[in-house]
Design a protein around this motif. Structure first.
Motif, PDB file in Angstrom:
ATOM      1  N   UNK A 154      41.601  53.164  45.695  1.00 26.97           N
ATOM      2  CA  UNK A 154      41.939  52.294  44.670  1.00 26.97           C
ATOM      3  C   UNK A 154      43.598  52.266  44.450  1.00 26.97           C
ATOM      4  N   UNK A 155      44.205  51.067  44.488  1.00 22.75           N
ATOM      5  CA  UNK A 155      45.325  50.665  43.950  1.00 22.75           C
ATOM      6  C   UNK A 155      45.654  51.343  42.338  1.00 22.75           C
ATOM      7  N   UNK A 156      46.655  52.111  41.991  1.00 22.15           N
ATOM      8  CA  UNK A 156      46.711  52.539  40.762  1.00 22.15           C
ATOM      9  C   UNK A 156      47.119  51.322  39.843  1.00 22.15           C
ATOM     10  N   UNK A 157      47.791  50.372  40.699  1.00 22.23           N
ATOM     11  CA  UNK A 157      48.316  49.272  39.658  1.00 22.23           C
ATOM     12  C   UNK A 157      47.007  48.565  39.232  1.00 22.23           C
ATOM     13  N   UNK A 158      46.093  48.507  39.898  1.00 20.88           N
ATOM     14  CA  UNK A 158      44.770  48.003  39.382  1.00 20.88           C
ATOM     15  C   UNK A 158      44.170  49.019  38.429  1.00 20.88           C
ATOM     16  N   UNK A 159      44.179  50.271  38.455  1.00 20.99           N
ATOM     17  CA  UNK A 159      43.720  51.011  37.478  1.00 20.99           C
ATOM     18  C   UNK A 159      44.483  50.800  36.164  1.00 20.99           C
ATOM     19  N   UNK A 175      32.414  49.416  27.482  1.00 24.07           N
ATOM     20  CA  UNK A 175      31.748  49.341  28.840  1.00 24.07           C
ATOM     21  C   UNK A 175      32.637  50.272  29.797  1.00 24.07           C
ATOM     22  N   UNK A 176      31.661  50.489  30.787  1.00 23.26           N
ATOM     23  CA  UNK A 176      32.243  51.487  32.046  1.00 23.26           C
ATOM     24  C   UNK A 176      32.640  50.620  33.052  1.00 23.26           C
ATOM     25  N   UNK A 177      33.889  50.879  33.584  1.00 21.94           N
ATOM     26  CA  UNK A 177      34.246  50.007  34.721  1.00 21.94           C
ATOM     27  C   UNK A 177      34.375  51.007  35.912  1.00 21.94           C
ATOM     28  N   UNK A 178      33.712  50.886  36.658  1.00 22.00           N
ATOM     29  CA  UNK A 178      33.796  51.653  38.216  1.00 22.00           C
ATOM     30  C   UNK A 178      34.723  51.001  39.290  1.00 22.00           C
ATOM     31  N   UNK A 248      36.907  46.431  39.004  1.00 22.92           N
ATOM     32  CA  UNK A 248      38.275  45.648  38.885  1.00 22.92           C
ATOM     33  C   UNK A 248      37.720  44.066  38.619  1.00 22.92           C
ATOM     34  N   UNK A 249      36.904  43.592  39.283  1.00 18.68           N
ATOM     35  CA  UNK A 249      36.715  42.165  39.361  1.00 18.68           C
ATOM     36  C   UNK A 249      35.970  41.955  38.033  1.00 18.68           C
ATOM     37  N   UNK A 252      38.923  42.250  35.321  1.00 18.14           N
ATOM     38  CA  UNK A 252      40.146  41.348  35.446  1.00 18.14           C
ATOM     39  C   UNK A 252      39.739  39.959  36.083  1.00 18.14           C
ATOM     40  N   UNK A 253      38.547  39.780  36.526  1.00 19.63           N
ATOM     41  CA  UNK A 253      38.323  38.378  37.137  1.00 19.63           C
ATOM     42  C   UNK A 253      38.908  38.088  38.484  1.00 19.63           C
ATOM     43  N   UNK A 254      39.546  39.000  39.098  1.00 20.31           N
ATOM     44  CA  UNK A 254      40.188  39.013  40.549  1.00 20.31           C
ATOM     45  C   UNK A 254      40.078  40.090  41.134  1.00 20.31           C
ATOM     46  N   UNK A 255      40.179  39.778  42.410  1.00 22.30           N
ATOM     47  CA  UNK A 255      39.483  41.058  43.452  1.00 22.30           C
ATOM     48  C   UNK A 255      40.493  42.300  43.486  1.00 22.30           C
TER      49      UNK A 255
END
Length: 281
Positions: A154-159, A175-178, A248-249, A252-255
């Motif tokens: 995972x890219x930390x920027x996404x985290x 909510x839990x986001x995996x 992530x999606x 954030x609604x993006x890949x």
């Protein structure tokens, strides 16, 4: 009345730094804390916690060294009790995929009565460029006790983006986001793609866990970190996290960011440039 600051525990950590920068860019007041700040925050000294928490309604929490540690569940339980006592309302906790100790800490938070989010992440791509693997990359050989198991790094920027969304968008609470990247890769495949990007040869060598830990011990790594490395490479890294996650999606609604996009970002920083770093191959 001024808005209460958002607490960032782990101000200098890879994710904490990014979360704080993003929140400030959005105009939010923050209070980033670590062992070296004023007020200070030290997970091993509960006497430092209250001053850091006072006046904050929301917090992003990273636990050092890792929620997989046997002591984490008890410590997080004490922290949650204090957070409720001082009036914290919303806690966003960084966690790790496939870590049983981390899941016990997550459960404490979910059942705490606070508004909560768990951001449960895969292995960080940035470990290749900002963490313990960078010397091996620049030196031309990365040696780790990992074979053909794949990991959707995972890219930390996404985290950071997911954590900020959780902190600032009430509809995402509880909510839990995996989180993972979109592509599961072996360490050897990662190294091959890095080598192609940087233009110099990098070898990936699988070594035994015993040799890996002995090398880390020789570098002075403390015993708790040696335990953690053993846990990560012998228990967590057994294939349980090989399937990419969709958090992530969902948030954030993006890949999620692909490893190739991460490579482009690192190349722009010069982090793997050999000048001034390791010269030998």
């Amino acid at each position: 009345m001024p808005t209460s600051p958002i607490l960032i525990i782990g101000k200098t950590a890879k994710t904490g730094l990014r979360v704080e920068q993003r929140l400030q860019a959005l105009g939010h007041s923050t209070r980033g804390v670590s062992r070296s700040t004023s007020p200070a925050f030290d997970w091993e000294d509960a006497r430092t916690w209250r001053e850091a928490l006072n006046g904050c309604k929301a917090a992003y929490v990273t636990f050092y060294p890792d929620l997989a540690m046997p002591s984490a569940e008890h410590t997080i339980g004490e922290f949650i009790a204090l957070a409720k006592d001082v009036g914290l309302q919303h806690l966003v906790l960084l966690s790790g995929r496939g870590e049983q100790g981390a899941e016990r800490a997550e459960t404490l938070l979910m059942n705490s009565g606070l508004d909560w989010n768990v951001v449960r992440a895969s292995w960080f791509m940035q470990n290749f460029s900002e963490g313990f693997m960078i010397e091996g990359i620049v030196g031309g050989e990365l040696m780790l006790p990992a074979g053909d198991i794949v990991e959707p790094f995972i890219d930390i920027d996404d985290i950071a983006d997911v954590a900020v969304a959780a902190l600032t968008q009430p509809e995402l609470r509880n909510r839990l986001f995996e989180l993972s990247g979109p592509r599961a890769m072996t360490f050897a495949q990662c190294v091959a793609e890095i080598s192609e990007a940087v233009g110099y040869p990098i070898k990936y060598t699988r070594i035994s866990v015993e040799d890996f830990l002995q090398a880390l011990r020789g570098e002075g790594l403390p015993e708790d970190m040696l335990w953690l490395m053993h846990e990560l490479f012998t228990v967590v890294f057994d294939g349980r996290n090989s399937t990419p996650a969709t958090g992530v999606e969902e948030a954030l609604g993006r890949p999620a960011t692909d490893f190739s996009e991460y490579l482009q970002k690192v190349m722009a920083t010069g982090a793997w440039h050999r000048s001034g770093l390791l010269q030998q191959i």
